[in-house]
Design an enzyme around this catalytic site. Structure first.
Site, mmCIF file in Angstrom:
data_model
loop_
_atom_site.group_PDB
_atom_site.id
_atom_site.type_symbol
_atom_site.label_atom_id
_atom_site.label_comp_id
_atom_site.label_asym_id
_atom_site.label_seq_id
_atom_site.Cartn_x
_atom_site.Cartn_y
_atom_site.Cartn_z
ATOM 1 N N GLU A 135 53.744 56.737 19.652
ATOM 2 C CA GLU A 135 55.116 56.799 18.692
ATOM 3 C C GLU A 135 54.847 57.051 16.716
ATOM 4 O O GLU A 135 55.528 57.237 16.714
ATOM 5 C CB GLU A 135 55.579 55.318 19.130
ATOM 6 C CG GLU A 135 56.509 54.870 20.133
ATOM 7 C CD GLU A 135 55.779 54.465 21.414
ATOM 8 O OE1 GLU A 135 55.748 54.099 22.605
ATOM 9 O OE2 GLU A 135 54.346 54.061 21.156
ATOM 10 N N GLU A 180 44.985 53.191 27.513
ATOM 11 C CA GLU A 180 46.964 52.665 27.551
ATOM 12 C C GLU A 180 47.082 52.967 29.192
ATOM 13 O O GLU A 180 48.215 51.861 30.536
ATOM 14 C CB GLU A 180 47.089 52.848 27.422
ATOM 15 C CG GLU A 180 47.207 51.876 25.234
ATOM 16 C CD GLU A 180 48.063 52.614 24.464
ATOM 17 O OE1 GLU A 180 48.711 53.301 25.148
ATOM 18 O OE2 GLU A 180 48.138 52.352 23.411
ATOM 19 N N VAL A 194 55.384 55.084 28.648
ATOM 20 C CA VAL A 194 55.724 53.964 27.128
ATOM 21 C C VAL A 194 53.759 54.295 26.353
ATOM 22 O O VAL A 194 53.928 55.127 25.089
ATOM 23 C CB VAL A 194 55.930 52.679 26.658
ATOM 24 C CG1 VAL A 194 55.939 52.585 25.958
ATOM 25 C CG2 VAL A 194 57.295 52.276 27.448
ATOM 26 N N ASP A 244 48.998 87.930 -8.493
ATOM 27 C CA ASP A 244 49.696 88.660 -9.661
ATOM 28 C C ASP A 244 48.599 88.799 -10.560
ATOM 29 O O ASP A 244 47.568 87.750 -10.673
ATOM 30 C CB ASP A 244 51.025 88.102 -10.099
ATOM 31 C CG ASP A 244 52.060 89.043 -11.336
ATOM 32 O OD1 ASP A 244 50.872 90.426 -11.407
ATOM 33 O OD2 ASP A 244 52.664 89.093 -11.994
ATOM 34 N N ASP A 278 56.553 85.391 -10.632
ATOM 35 C CA ASP A 278 57.081 84.827 -11.334
ATOM 36 C C ASP A 278 58.528 85.244 -11.394
ATOM 37 O O ASP A 278 59.098 84.964 -12.357
ATOM 38 C CB ASP A 278 56.254 84.582 -12.856
ATOM 39 C CG ASP A 278 55.883 86.240 -12.897
ATOM 40 O OD1 ASP A 278 56.625 87.085 -12.878
ATOM 41 O OD2 ASP A 278 54.971 86.073 -14.164
ATOM 42 N N THR A 282 49.040 47.986 15.287
ATOM 43 C CA THR A 282 47.587 47.541 15.473
ATOM 44 C C THR A 282 46.921 49.799 14.232
ATOM 45 O O THR A 282 46.098 49.679 13.918
ATOM 46 C CB THR A 282 46.454 47.411 16.239
ATOM 47 O OG1 THR A 282 46.557 48.521 17.475
ATOM 48 C CG2 THR A 282 47.214 45.900 16.382
#
Length: 907
Positions: A288, A695, A283, A330, A626, A725
């Site tokens: 995420e 983490e 995780v 063009d 075009d 956060t």
């Protein structure tokens, strides 16, 4: 047989064509037409079978980053947090739905093509003329084409003559004359003077023609087939995001799986504990918020481009623009204003400068100039409304003559009530003539290319009447024409002669257009857009190569290109015929020279071929267009750019971006915006990745300590960081202003990684490592201050509250360091002093919002048990204050060292 497709030669002798088609000028019978319809099929454009919508949607749901989010949702559910699991699933579905809608929207080019086919056709059947369903036309049918009709199929003229607007197939706005010709015609089919094509419009005349191709066998069908064969290609960012997703997956799975033996063998944990914490590692490694952040940042780019006049239909195209290395543009309407104006005139009394805007006349225009303008007004089929400029239209060259007449005070009446005869403009003869009644006498006025008109003149008008067109005078006029041509001006000659009253009946063209009196010359130009030169300079500075790919004449294109800064006098011009004969190896060698080129008289296949060759060499190609004929190239190009004002619906549907102002400068602004978006994507990836280290490291610390040091974060706190956060500051980084010099660096390579080693080192090592050290230090300080000792259990008793306080401080420390990371991530090299602290107010609001969210998580009683938090003490809050400055300061020093190492050496 014709019923099996176009198995006849439409340019063979007419009697042989009728024989091969088993037809005759009176047409087919109803029974024969019905039989052929069974074999040849309906006269309609058939769309190739596409993926069904469930497959398209499913492809978005199994995107690598989406798979990681699915895994994160599953782990959140296993970890006992169903609400967050549902939220992650919602993110996946929202992104997949958005991408699915964008992809479906881009698949409508063929449907737009069908709008060019009329619902009914006038045909000869059973010896009589009748109206039938156009879808029931078959090869061998004889159709009637009249003014205002759209042609229903490709057909060879039998009798009569018509003027056609074939701009849908060729891109040129000038109507062309189609009339039956004896004998054979060799050359491109679109230039055959006795063939009409499906989807083109008849502007004048009436004719009958025998159908030789229907449905997908027509020229329009060929373009539809090319459009369908041009498959969707991923943008560089889409490719890179997939690579990043697999990298993240590899890191997450490796760390998660590797934690199990590490925790059990070295840490002495139970298998259940190691599996639980392996889930936490996974995780922690899955970002995420990355996919929604990228999607929303690109959507912001789309919105900003729309304000600048560029409507982007696929959000990933914003980033593709940023990596553009070649622009195939063009000429008419893109580099120029698509508004021809007369800027020079010559008559028997000398040369006149008419460059005062808007092509204003001299202070007192001479009678010869008025006479010249009157001839240009009479020999003219453009529409003119003196009161409403929006209701003026027609060939730009003829409109320029009407503007000249209006400027010099000559009355303009586009209804031509006094016209008695007309010899249509013939592209082979390159001239046009009309006979008008003027003051009870007949005057023939002729206009055309000087080399066609001058040999037919024997006199030159002057103030006293006319003088002989001597050889000496002819040389002087030729020198003037040559001088104007070198300036990129389009030159027309105008002449007239009196027609005797009885001469008009039976008057042939050759006799009519002889013995003329030269009235003078006019030189006109489609002025370059004033902002294009600066845009071209920006392209050159940015290392973007420019190629002019146009249906216009090569010399005209080169002159305009030179005026706006593209190429030089020696720039090579490659005609459509030359390109058709050029082997692939020669074309590759030509494009590999990295020189600016002009491709003139380009066909749909030519544009497609040029784009393919450039892409095979690794270029990211932006192609403008075009017309209907541009649709395949627009669809196949890395970024197809259609014109919003002058473009057809087909071109707009096939393109990825539509310019509402038809302006080349808007493309360059879009390239700058694309580079800015790409830079900002890298910035918020650095920002998001920097938080993976703090983490992950706590889990490793827990494992290496064998559980003697408690876990510094919970899975819920990690998810609060990833989805709470960090999201708004990351989105704010997507609105970061462009760095200085963004258009002074070369375009990145198509395969260049959005994430490189230096970027990972800065994110994971420098900022992430600094944050991890600060987080662990505050975590341990909180534990020790609360009475914890090595190996003490925190699962219950008074130390459990201390542990809750410690994990809360770990969470808040990461949030505090995120502030420093966000400020540092705003630039890759420049200092904060150069960037400015207040130049991105949205980031300041994002930081404020994350502080509010963090405050809710740790202070609100209903949320505290959900996230495992508690209110911090004052001294703990005081320790958080310097953390943003420490993280930012370390990165600021690193960026200073990079600038110092890479600064150019003086002297």
């Amino acid at each position: 047989m014709a019923e099996q497709g176009r198995l006849v030669d439409p340019e063979e002798a007419l009697d042989r064509l009728l024989r091969d088609l088993r037809s005759r000028p009176e047409g087919l019978t109803d029974r024969e037409a019905a039989r052929r319809l069974e074999v040849s099929g309906r006269n309609e454009l058939v769309r190739r079978a596409r993926r069904t919508w469930p497959g398209q949607l499913g492809r978005q749901l199994v995107h690598p980053l989406a798979l990681l989010l699915w895994a994160a949702a599953a782990l959140a559910w296993v970890g006992g947090t169903p609400p967050l699991s549902v939220a992650i699933v919602g993110v996946v579905l929202l992104n997949a739905g958005f991408a699915f809608v964008q992809e479906r929207h881009a698949e409508r080019a063929v449907e737009a093509l069908t709008e060019y086919l009329p619902p009914r056709a006038t045909v000869r059947r059973d010896g009589e003329v009748r109206s039938v369903d156009a879808r029931e036309l078959v090869p061998g049918d004889v159709i009637v084409v009249a003014e205002g009709d759209r042609v229903s199929a490709d057909a060879r003229l039998l009798e009569g003559s018509v003027e056609l607007d074939i701009s849908t197939l060729t891109g040129e706005s000038l109507p062309v004359l189609r009339t039956p010709l004896p004998g054979y015609h060799h050359g491109p089919l679109l230039e055959a003077r006795d063939i009409v094509f499906s989807g083109t419009g008849c502007t004048e005349g009436e004719a009958t023609a025998v159908v030789f191709a229907t449905g997908m066998n027509t020229e329009l069908g060929r373009i539809a087939a090319l459009s369908q064969r041009s498959e969707y290609t991923e943008s560089p960012l889409e490719t890179q995001v997939k690579r990043v997703a697999w990298l993240i997956a590899a890191v997450a799975v490796t760390m998660g799986v590797g934690f199990i033996p590490l925790g059990t063998l070295l840490g002495g944990l139970t298998l259940a504990d190691t599996v639980n914490f392996a889930i936490g590692l996974l995780v922690a490694n899955v970002p995420e918020g990355l996919l929604p952040t990228i999607t929303l940042a690109l959507a912001v780019g789309v919105r900003l481009l729309a304000r600048q006049g560029a409507l982007v239909k696929r959000i990933s195209a914003v980033e593709t623009l940023g990596s553009t290395s070649v622009i195939c543009t063009d000429k008419t309407g893109t580099l120029t204003l698509n508004s021809m104006r007369v800027v020079r005139a010559w008559s028997g009394d000398g040369e006149h400068d008419l460059t005062a805007p808007p092509a204003a006349p001299p202070a007192a225009p001479s009678d010869l100039v008025r006479r010249l303008a009157a001839a240009g007004t009479a020999c003219n089929n453009a529409r003119w409304d003196p009161a409403d400029p929006d209701r003026r239209g027609g060939d730009p060259t003829e409109l320029a003559l009407l503007y000249l007449a209006d400027a010099v005070g000559v009355p303009v009446d586009s209804g031509h009530p006094t016209r008695r005869a007309q010899f249509h403009f013939d592209p082979a003869l390159r001239r046009m003539s009309t006979v008008d009644e003027v003051d009870d006498r007949l005057l023939l006025r002729c206009k055309g290319a000087p080399e066609e008109v001058l040999p037919r003149c024997s006199l030159v008008a002057n103030g006293e009447g006319a003088v002989p067109f001597t050889e000496e005078l002819h040389l002087d006029v030729a020198a003037l024409i040559d001088r104007w041509a070198r300036q990129g001006l389009r030159v027309l000659a105008l002449a007239e002669r009196a027609v005797a009253p009885g001469e008009l009946d039976g008057l042939g063209r050759e006799a009519a257009e002889s013995g003329l009196t030269l009235l003078g010359l006019v030189a006109m130009v489609d002025p370059p857009r004033p902002e294009v030169r600066d845009a071209v300079t920006r392209c050159h500075t940015a290392g973007i190569r420019l190629l002019v790919v146009t249906g216009d004449h090569g010399l005209t294109a080169r002159a305009i290109a030179r005026q706006v800064g593209i190429g030089t006098d020696r720039t090579r011009v490659v005609t459509g015929a030359e390109l058709e004969r050029m082997p692939e190896a020669d074309l590759d060698a030509l494009l590999a020279e990295n020189e600016e080129l002009i491709f003139a008289r380009s066909s749909p296949e030519a544009k497609l071929r040029i784009g393919d060759a450039l892409q095979s060499q690794g270029h990211v190609v932006a192609m403008t267009g075009d017309g209907v004929n541009d649709a395949p190239a627009l669809r196949k190009a890395s970024i197809g750019v259609a014109m919003g004002r002058s473009g057809t619906d087909v071109a707009r549907e096939a393109a990825t971006m539509v310019l509402t102002d038809d302006n080349f400068a808007t493309i360059v602004s879009a390239v700058q915006a694309g580079r800015r978006v790409y830079d900002n994507v890298r910035k918020f990836i650095v920002y998001i990745f920097a938080h993976a280290t703090p983490e992950v490291v706590p889990f490793l610390l827990y494992a290496l300590a064998g559980g003697h040091i408690p876990l510094p974060l919970t899975v819920m706190q990690i998810l609060a960081i990833d989805l709470g956060t960090e999201t708004l500051p990351a989105l704010a980084l997507g609105r970061e202003p462009a760095e200085q010099g963004i258009m002074e660096r070369p375009p990145r390579r198509r395969g260049q990684n959005v994430i490189d080693a230096a970027m990972l080192g800065r994110a994971w090592g420098l900022m992430g490592g600094t944050t991890a050290l600060l987080v662990i230090a505050l975590f341990l300080a909180t534990l020790v201050q609360g009475g914890w000792g090595w190996g003490d259990s925190v699962s219950s008793g008074p130390l459990h509250h201390v542990w809750v306080q410690a994990t809360t401080m770990s969470f808040l420390a990461i949030v505090a360091c995120q502030i420093g990371t966000a400020v540092a991530s705003r630039t890759e090299r420049a200092s904060l002093a150069q960037t400015g602290l207040l130049t991105n107010p949205l980031l300041l609001w994002g930081i404020a919002s994350e502080l509010v969210f963090a405050g809710f998580v740790v202070l609100l009683p209903p949320l505290q048990p959900v996230f495992g938090t508690t209110a911090p003490q004052w001294w703990q809050v005081a320790l958080l204050v310097p953390m943003p400055f420490l993280v930012w300061g370390v990165d600021e020093v690193w960026r200073w060292s990079v600038r110092r190492r890479t600064a150019p050496v003086e002297g």
